[in-house]
Write an enzyme that holds these catalytic residues in place. Sequence first.
Site, PDB file in Angstrom:
ATOM      1  N   CYS A   1      -5.814  -5.392  -1.796  1.00  0.00           N
ATOM      2  CA  CYS A   1      -7.216  -5.232  -2.199  1.00  0.00           C
ATOM      3  C   CYS A   1      -8.076  -6.376  -1.697  1.00  0.00           C
ATOM      4  O   CYS A   1      -9.298  -6.273  -1.654  1.00  0.00           O
ATOM      5  CB  CYS A   1      -7.338  -5.079  -3.710  1.00  0.00           C
ATOM      6  SG  CYS A   1      -6.719  -6.442  -4.664  1.00  0.00           S
TER       7      CYS A   1
ATOM      8  N   CYS B   1      -1.668  -3.219  -7.319  1.00  0.00           N
ATOM      9  CA  CYS B   1      -2.624  -3.857  -8.222  1.00  0.00           C
ATOM     10  C   CYS B   1      -3.253  -2.798  -9.120  1.00  0.00           C
ATOM     11  O   CYS B   1      -3.565  -1.693  -8.677  1.00  0.00           O
ATOM     12  CB  CYS B   1      -3.663  -4.662  -7.463  1.00  0.00           C
ATOM     13  SG  CYS B   1      -5.157  -3.781  -7.042  1.00  0.00           S
ATOM     14  N   GLU B   2      -3.389  -3.154 -10.372  1.00  0.00           N
ATOM     15  CA  GLU B   2      -3.888  -2.177 -11.333  1.00  0.00           C
ATOM     16  C   GLU B   2      -5.396  -1.979 -11.232  1.00  0.00           C
ATOM     17  O   GLU B   2      -5.945  -1.089 -11.872  1.00  0.00           O
ATOM     18  CB  GLU B   2      -3.489  -2.576 -12.757  1.00  0.00           C
ATOM     19  CG  GLU B   2      -4.153  -3.830 -13.284  1.00  0.00           C
ATOM     20  CD  GLU B   2      -3.597  -4.204 -14.654  1.00  0.00           C
ATOM     21  OE1 GLU B   2      -2.453  -3.824 -14.951  1.00  0.00           O
ATOM     22  OE2 GLU B   2      -4.320  -4.869 -15.411  1.00  0.00           O
ATOM     23  N   HIS B   3      -6.055  -2.790 -10.428  1.00  0.00           N
ATOM     24  CA  HIS B   3      -7.508  -2.649 -10.306  1.00  0.00           C
ATOM     25  C   HIS B   3      -7.921  -1.707  -9.186  1.00  0.00           C
ATOM     26  O   HIS B   3      -8.957  -1.069  -9.262  1.00  0.00           O
ATOM     27  CB  HIS B   3      -8.162  -4.017 -10.098  1.00  0.00           C
ATOM     28  CG  HIS B   3      -7.872  -4.973 -11.197  1.00  0.00           C
ATOM     29  ND1 HIS B   3      -7.535  -6.293 -11.006  1.00  0.00           N
ATOM     30  CD2 HIS B   3      -7.836  -4.777 -12.546  1.00  0.00           C
ATOM     31  CE1 HIS B   3      -7.321  -6.872 -12.175  1.00  0.00           C
ATOM     32  NE2 HIS B   3      -7.489  -5.987 -13.129  1.00  0.00           N
ATOM     33  N   HIS B   4      -7.109  -1.659  -8.109  1.00  0.00           N
ATOM     34  CA  HIS B   4      -7.496  -0.847  -6.944  1.00  0.00           C
ATOM     35  C   HIS B   4      -6.392   0.084  -6.464  1.00  0.00           C
ATOM     36  O   HIS B   4      -6.589   0.804  -5.497  1.00  0.00           O
ATOM     37  CB  HIS B   4      -7.872  -1.754  -5.765  1.00  0.00           C
ATOM     38  CG  HIS B   4      -8.970  -2.717  -6.063  1.00  0.00           C
ATOM     39  ND1 HIS B   4      -8.741  -4.000  -6.507  1.00  0.00           N
ATOM     40  CD2 HIS B   4     -10.318  -2.583  -5.998  1.00  0.00           C
ATOM     41  CE1 HIS B   4      -9.890  -4.624  -6.693  1.00  0.00           C
ATOM     42  NE2 HIS B   4     -10.867  -3.788  -6.406  1.00  0.00           N
TER      43      HIS B   4
ATOM     44  N   HIS C   1      -2.280  -9.516  -1.330  1.00  0.00           N
ATOM     45  CA  HIS C   1      -2.899  -8.425  -2.076  1.00  0.00           C
ATOM     46  C   HIS C   1      -3.741  -7.557  -1.145  1.00  0.00           C
ATOM     47  O   HIS C   1      -4.716  -8.031  -0.556  1.00  0.00           O
ATOM     48  CB  HIS C   1      -3.772  -8.993  -3.197  1.00  0.00           C
ATOM     49  CG  HIS C   1      -2.963  -9.632  -4.285  1.00  0.00           C
ATOM     50  ND1 HIS C   1      -2.914  -9.123  -5.554  1.00  0.00           N
ATOM     51  CD2 HIS C   1      -2.125 -10.686  -4.257  1.00  0.00           C
ATOM     52  CE1 HIS C   1      -2.094  -9.862  -6.285  1.00  0.00           C
ATOM     53  NE2 HIS C   1      -1.602 -10.823  -5.523  1.00  0.00           N
TER      54      HIS C   1
ATOM     55  N   GLN D   1      -0.546  -9.988 -10.518  1.00  0.00           N
ATOM     56  CA  GLN D   1       0.559 -10.891 -10.185  1.00  0.00           C
ATOM     57  C   GLN D   1       0.879 -11.879 -11.307  1.00  0.00           C
ATOM     58  O   GLN D   1       2.031 -12.221 -11.539  1.00  0.00           O
ATOM     59  CB  GLN D   1       0.229 -11.644  -8.886  1.00  0.00           C
ATOM     60  CG  GLN D   1       1.399 -12.486  -8.384  1.00  0.00           C
ATOM     61  CD  GLN D   1       1.084 -13.166  -7.073  1.00  0.00           C
ATOM     62  OE1 GLN D   1       0.394 -12.603  -6.231  1.00  0.00           O
ATOM     63  NE2 GLN D   1       1.584 -14.371  -6.882  1.00  0.00           N
TER      64      GLN D   1
END
Length: 194
Positions: A156, A85-88, A154, A126
């Site tokens: 995260c 995931c590009e956030h975490h 996920h 996703q």
Amino acid sequence: MGKIHKLKPSKTQAEQAVRTLLSWAGDDPDRQGLKDTPARVARAYKEWFKGYGEDPEALLRRTFDETGGYDEIVTLRDIPFESFCEHHLAPITGFAHVGYLPNGRVVGISKLARVVDAYAKRLQIQERLTTQIADVVDKVLQPQGVAVVIKATHGCMTTRGVHKHGVTLVTSRMLGVFRDNASTRHEFMTGLDI
Ligand SMILES: [Zn+2]
């Protein structure tokens, strides 16, 4: 192709960044067990993010048109994938199901799995992963329709934040006949048993 990164750091800089994160975690990057970790992580990144060096369109360009008049849905289901995931930077793991209704041309089935990997091995959400896979199949093969369903867990969400284990996110993108024709979409979805 993946984007050209203007300021691509050196391997040494990448390893230094890992050392910083090890310290940030609360450990001592100089202790024996962690000595080689920065180099290992830098190497692992090459594998986890190798999709930036791949061209999904090129993977699909070689098609076969001697299909014996085959005109039903082609589905490659249960394609396992790992992404981040590009956030975490937490792992996203799950399965992709890719179907299309050919318009006289088909592609080697392993190519569909490779397209999934080419997009999964990048920093993702996703929803975008789902869209990118469907859109490239649609663009290159120009079939009567494309259907992509992804079901994934996920990291995260399971290991931090709300800590919900066993939760899966399901996303889909339907194009052409899969969008316009409920019975075609139904035929695809019932074949997945997800
Ligand atoms: Zn995340």
